[in-house]
Write a protein that holds these residues in place. Structure first.
Motif, short mmCIF file in Angstrom:
data_model
loop_
_atom_site.label_atom_id
_atom_site.label_comp_id
_atom_site.label_asym_id
_atom_site.label_seq_id
_atom_site.Cartn_x
_atom_site.Cartn_y
_atom_site.Cartn_z
N GLU A 143 31.65 49.62 44.97
CA GLU A 143 32.36 50.05 43.82
C GLU A 143 31.50 50.04 42.55
OE1 GLU A 143 35.54 50.51 43.78
OE2 GLU A 143 36.30 49.60 45.38
N GLN A 144 31.90 50.87 41.54
CA GLN A 144 31.19 51.08 40.24
C GLN A 144 31.61 50.04 39.31
OE1 GLN A 144 30.14 54.78 39.37
NE2 GLN A 144 28.68 54.35 37.71
N PHE A 145 31.08 49.44 38.95
CA PHE A 145 31.57 48.48 37.48
C PHE A 145 30.81 48.55 36.39
CE2 PHE A 145 32.22 46.18 41.69
CZ PHE A 145 33.48 45.68 41.84
N ALA A 146 31.91 48.24 35.27
CA ALA A 146 31.03 48.17 33.84
C ALA A 146 31.71 46.83 33.11
CB ALA A 146 31.65 49.32 33.09
N LEU A 147 30.70 46.15 32.52
CA LEU A 147 31.09 44.68 32.05
C LEU A 147 30.62 45.06 30.50
CD1 LEU A 147 31.95 41.90 32.78
CD2 LEU A 147 29.47 41.24 32.90
N LYS A 148 31.68 44.74 29.76
CA LYS A 148 31.42 45.03 28.36
C LYS A 148 31.57 43.61 27.62
CE LYS A 148 33.37 47.46 24.29
NZ LYS A 148 34.56 48.31 23.84
#
Length: 287
Positions: A143-148
């Protein structure tokens, strides 16, 4: 007179209770004589969540996104954690939704090319993007994740802790394959390919279908050859005039006129010089 007096007493009792201001509490029924519950629920002091054997190295509230169907979709807001197992020493990244406690990210932080490489999101210094093999949904999936985060300072602290966890895991995960130039990261197995059904040949835009009546004409098989093969009967007859007698003629609708040894009877009969096969209304023969 007696009933009237009793009614007066009952009407005055609630008034007396209201004046005193006292409320009579109903007793809670906890047991019923002669009956026992099939299931009893006990209130636990602590609930295990699977993190009891791990040490918390990092934690920070943030918002997680996952790339699915060509767009970023929010997975939830919660505490992003880096947890180190006390026995194995392996470090994993995990995030739970703060309202439901559902795990939406659960992955080992490994030092392997294309995996766990933090990249800044375009147009934002508070968000990191990376790819990992995640186990949040029990089965492994790339999976590809983004954490803000809420600020750039918090995002920088996460990157520092994340990269440090990769270095520590590199000492534990010694069975990872060596990365060579041009090699891609390990991918999940593809689903089996579906077998395609064989289709009939197409000519001039139309599908060719075998003709079950190939070789048969309206009036039969008028052949002048001396073949001993049976003639194919047509609508009216199967006349054969070969040099050698035909062994058998296929009967048409009105009969099989043949000079051969035998002919098949049609619907109205069969006229032949040899042996004639009877039709529906009889058979005439010249023998």
């Amino acid at each position: 007179a007696a009933p009237a007096a009793a009614a007066a007493d009952s009407s005055t009792k609630p008034a007396a209770q209201e004046e005193d201001g006292e409320e009579v509490a109903d007793e809670e029924v906890t047991t019923i004589p002669g009956w026992a519950p099939t299931v009893s629920l006990n209130v636990l002091d602590t609930v295990q969540n699977g993190e009891e054997d791990e040490e918390e190295l990092y934690t920070q509230r943030s918002k997680l996104f996952r790339f699915r169907d060509a767009e970023w979709k929010e997975r939830g807001v919660g505490l992003a954690k880096l947890l180190k197992h006390r026995e194995t020493g392996k470090i994993r990244f995990m995030l739970r939704q703060e309202k439901t406690e559902k795990i939406v990210a659960n992955q080992y932080v490994i030092k392997y090319a294309t995996y766990c490489e933090l990249r800044p999101n375009q147009g934002s210094e508070k968000c990191w993007v990376w790819t990992a093999q995640d186990f949040a949904e029990e089965e492994a999936a790339v999976e590809q994740f983004a954490l803000k985060f809420g600020s750039k300072e918090l995002a920088d602290k996460f990157k520092e802790a994340f990269d440090s966890a990769k270095d520590e895991n590199a000492k534990v995960f010694t069975d990872l394959p060596e990365k060579k130039e041009g090699d891609a990261a390990p991918q999940m197995q593809k689903s089996p390919e579906k077998k395609t059904e064989e289709k009939p040949p197409v000519a001039n835009g139309k599908t060719e279908v075998a003709n079950p009546f190939a070789g048969a004409s309206l009036f039969g098989n008028m052949s002048g050859s001396s073949s001993l093969a049976p003639a194919i009967g047509g609508l009216f007859a199967s006349p054969s005039s070969g040099g050698a007698p035909s062994s058998g003629g296929g009967g048409g609708l009105f009969g099989s006129i043949s000079m051969g040894a035998a002919s098949g009877g049609g619907l109205f009969g069969g006229g032949a010089a040899g042996g004639g096969g009877g039709g529906l209304f009889g058979g005439s023969t010249g023998a």
